[in-house]
Design an enzyme around this catalytic site. Structure first.
Site, PDB file in Angstrom:
ATOM      1  CE1 TYR A   1      -3.539  -0.966  81.064  1.00  0.00           C
ATOM      2  CE2 TYR A   1      -1.814  -2.585  80.679  1.00  0.00           C
ATOM      3  CZ  TYR A   1      -2.554  -1.805  81.549  1.00  0.00           C
ATOM      4  OH  TYR A   1      -2.304  -1.860  82.894  1.00  0.00           O
TER       5      TYR A   1
ATOM      6  CG  ASP B   1       4.423  -1.791  76.146  1.00  0.00           C
ATOM      7  OD1 ASP B   1       5.012  -2.725  76.724  1.00  0.00           O
ATOM      8  OD2 ASP B   1       3.366  -1.280  76.563  1.00  0.00           O
TER       9      ASP B   1
ATOM     10  CE  LYS C   1       1.861  -7.839  82.112  1.00  0.00           C
ATOM     11  NZ  LYS C   1       1.408  -6.787  81.219  1.00  0.00           N
TER      12      LYS C   1
ATOM     13  CE1 TYR D   1      -7.695  -2.029  84.566  1.00  0.00           C
ATOM     14  CE2 TYR D   1      -5.652  -2.577  85.699  1.00  0.00           C
ATOM     15  CZ  TYR D   1      -6.349  -1.804  84.777  1.00  0.00           C
ATOM     16  OH  TYR D   1      -5.696  -0.837  84.080  1.00  0.00           O
TER      17      TYR D   1
HETATM   18  C1  LIG Z   1       1.030  -5.384  81.572  1.00  0.00           C
HETATM   19  C2  LIG Z   1       1.450  -4.383  80.566  1.00  0.00           C
HETATM   20  C3  LIG Z   1       1.978  -3.144  80.943  1.00  0.00           C
HETATM   21  C4  LIG Z   1       2.034  -2.698  82.387  1.00  0.00           C
HETATM   22  O1  LIG Z   1       2.854  -3.510  83.166  1.00  0.00           O
HETATM   23  P1  LIG Z   1       2.643  -3.535  84.757  1.00  0.00           P
HETATM   24  O2  LIG Z   1       3.779  -4.367  85.258  1.00  0.00           O
HETATM   25  O3  LIG Z   1       1.315  -4.178  84.982  1.00  0.00           O
HETATM   26  O4  LIG Z   1       2.700  -2.140  85.243  1.00  0.00           O
HETATM   27  C5  LIG Z   1       2.425  -2.298  79.958  1.00  0.00           C
HETATM   28  N1  LIG Z   1       2.357  -2.636  78.663  1.00  0.00           N
HETATM   29  C6  LIG Z   1       1.862  -3.824  78.256  1.00  0.00           C
HETATM   30  C7  LIG Z   1       1.843  -4.144  76.809  1.00  0.00           C
HETATM   31  C8  LIG Z   1       1.376  -4.737  79.194  1.00  0.00           C
HETATM   32  O5  LIG Z   1       0.863  -5.893  78.790  1.00  0.00           O
END
Ligand SMILES: *Cc1c(COP(=O)(O)O)cnc(C)c1O
Length: 437
Positions: free
Chosen positions: A162, A250, A279, A34
């Protein structure tokens, strides 16, 4: 003697290189995520990190105000996590997860199931948030094939969503502004604004073509920290139930306390059919993710027929080191009540910026749990991620000793749980100053 003897020890690597040296070497060999290299040729040279602080090679200390892209949960260099990783790597560094298993993977699965929303009883491991999403999408689509409803192929997703950067994740994400170049290659998705009416209408309209719904519950992160109500999340769950289709939550970003509850789904009082975690799963120390599924999902893949297996897996699935760190992180999270601490930190920052609500340059203030955001009036055009002010704000924050990466015209903070009250106040003060930069 004409021949040279080889040195018995390799040259030392611990001497901190000159800042410029590292930055310039980086600029000649690395390609950053990015990052428009033509506009941002120089990266921050980080030598070490402890707690909420990054130390740069020139000795400057920078407060990590965004938890290193929303991952660092407890703080950097946490001894408990490092110890767990070292111990595990010494015992078992890695083994394939196809047909083999190990204690940390099983234990972490047991503990995730124990603390996840009710009904999630199976854990599928992968390496990052995007793959956790790919896994969920593939589970949804293959399950419909097994249930003899292959026409159910359309996923419903939100405007500005996203979900990551791989092809499936890009498909359910909003192509604007990141993924336009790939739009012709992305699969069909029904995109709706975040209202109950729009969700219900989309599901009714799709009828037997609807495959599932994907949602970042309560908080759309990369969209610019957009907060959705608990009632909305419950309404989406109810709509999915009514149409008999699965809900993918998600929680790659919201999981592990970021919204002030263990999971955003808990805060909203719902349980999804599939839950994506990454994360914070390892406290931000190790690349690792998990997709949790209900037992009925798992059962849809059971048959005396190999072709009905779930055909997905990565080399490093359920990495023992990652699982061990995940377990250590979960222990710390429960012991220190990280969700409550993040809520307190976020509350403090929100209180520190609250007086900006009638500032002429401020369009909105929002946040939840450990997150505080200021949406600024865009300087040109309609704002959004590509708004011009972000790089300038980022540089001004660094000058003030805080790492912040505005999402376009949305300036936000989301520091780790080790942040002190004084540090939270400092972050708020810097955000206030940046509004007038
Ligand atoms: C960061 C993120 C992702 C992608 O995760 P990566 O480990 O960067 O591939 C997917 N969904 C959400 C809501 C995110 O914040």
């Amino acid at each position: 003697m004409t021949h040279e003897t080889a040195p018995s020890t390799p040259p030392p690597h611990d001497a901190a290189p000159q800042t410029d040296d590292l930055v310039l070497r980086d600029a000649s060999v690395c390609w950053h995520p990015y990052t428009q290299h033509a506009l941002e040729p120089h990266a921050l040279p980080v030598a070490s990190a402890k707690g909420a602080w990054l130390e740069l090679t020139d000795g400057r200390r920078i407060f990590d105000g965004i938890s290193s892209w929303w991952a660092t949960l407890h703080g950097h260099g946490n001894e408990h996590l490092i110890g767990a990783l070292q111990t595990q790597l010494t015992r078992l560094d890695h083994v394939l997860f196809g047909g083999a298993t190990h204690e940390p993977a099983v234990r972490l699965a047991e503990r995730l199931i124990e603390h996840a929303p009710a009904g999630l009883t199976r854990v599928f491991y992968s390496d990052n948030g995007s793959t956790a999403i790919e896994v969920a999408l593939k589970m949804v689509l293959q399950r419909w094939v097994h249930l003899d409803q292959p026409e159910r192929r359309v996923i419903v997703a939100l405007d500005s969503a996203y979900h990551g950067d791989t092809f499936g994740a890009m498909s359910v994400g909003d192509p604007d502004p990141f993924f336009q170049a790939f739009a012709p290659f992305l699969f069909e998705v029904r995109r709706v604004p975040p209202t109950e009416d729009a969700m219900v209408a989309a599901l009714e309209d799709l009828g037997s073509r609807a495959a599932g719904v994907i949602l970042e519950p309560l908080l759309q992160g990369a969209a610019g920290m957009l907060v959705q109500s608990e009632a909305y999340v419950r309404a989406v769950r109810a709509a999915c139930d009514q149409h008999g289709i699965p809900l993918i939550a998600d929680e790659v970003m919201t999981g592990f306390g970021r919204t002030g509850a263990m999971f955003a789904c808990d805060r909203a009082g719902i349980a999804p059919d599939l839950l994506c975690l990454a994360k914070g799963l390892t406290g931000g120390m190790f690349p690792m993710s998990a997709t949790l599924a209900t037992e009925s999902f798992f059962e849809a893949f059971l048959a005396q027929d190999k072709s009905r297996a779930f055909f997905h897996g990565h080399t490093f699935t359920a990495h023992p080191g990652g699982c061990a760190v995940g377990l250590a992180s979960l222990d710390l999270l429960l012991q220190d009540d990280v969700p409550a601490r993040l809520e307190a930190i976020g509350g403090r920052i929100r209180a520190g910026i609250a007086h900006l609500s009638d500032h002429p340059k401020v369009r909105d203030l929002r946040g939840i749990g450990g997150i505080a955001a200021i949406e600024l009036e865009p300087e040109s055009g309609s704002g959004g991620y590509l708004a011009g002010q972000a790089p300038r704000l980022r540089a001004a924050a660094i000058e003030r000793g805080v790492l912040l990466r505005p999402l376009g015209n949305v300036l936000y903070a989301m520091p780790p749980a080790c942040t002190t009250d004084e540090e939270a106040d400092r972050v708020a003060a810097v955000m206030v100053e940046l509004v007038d930069v």
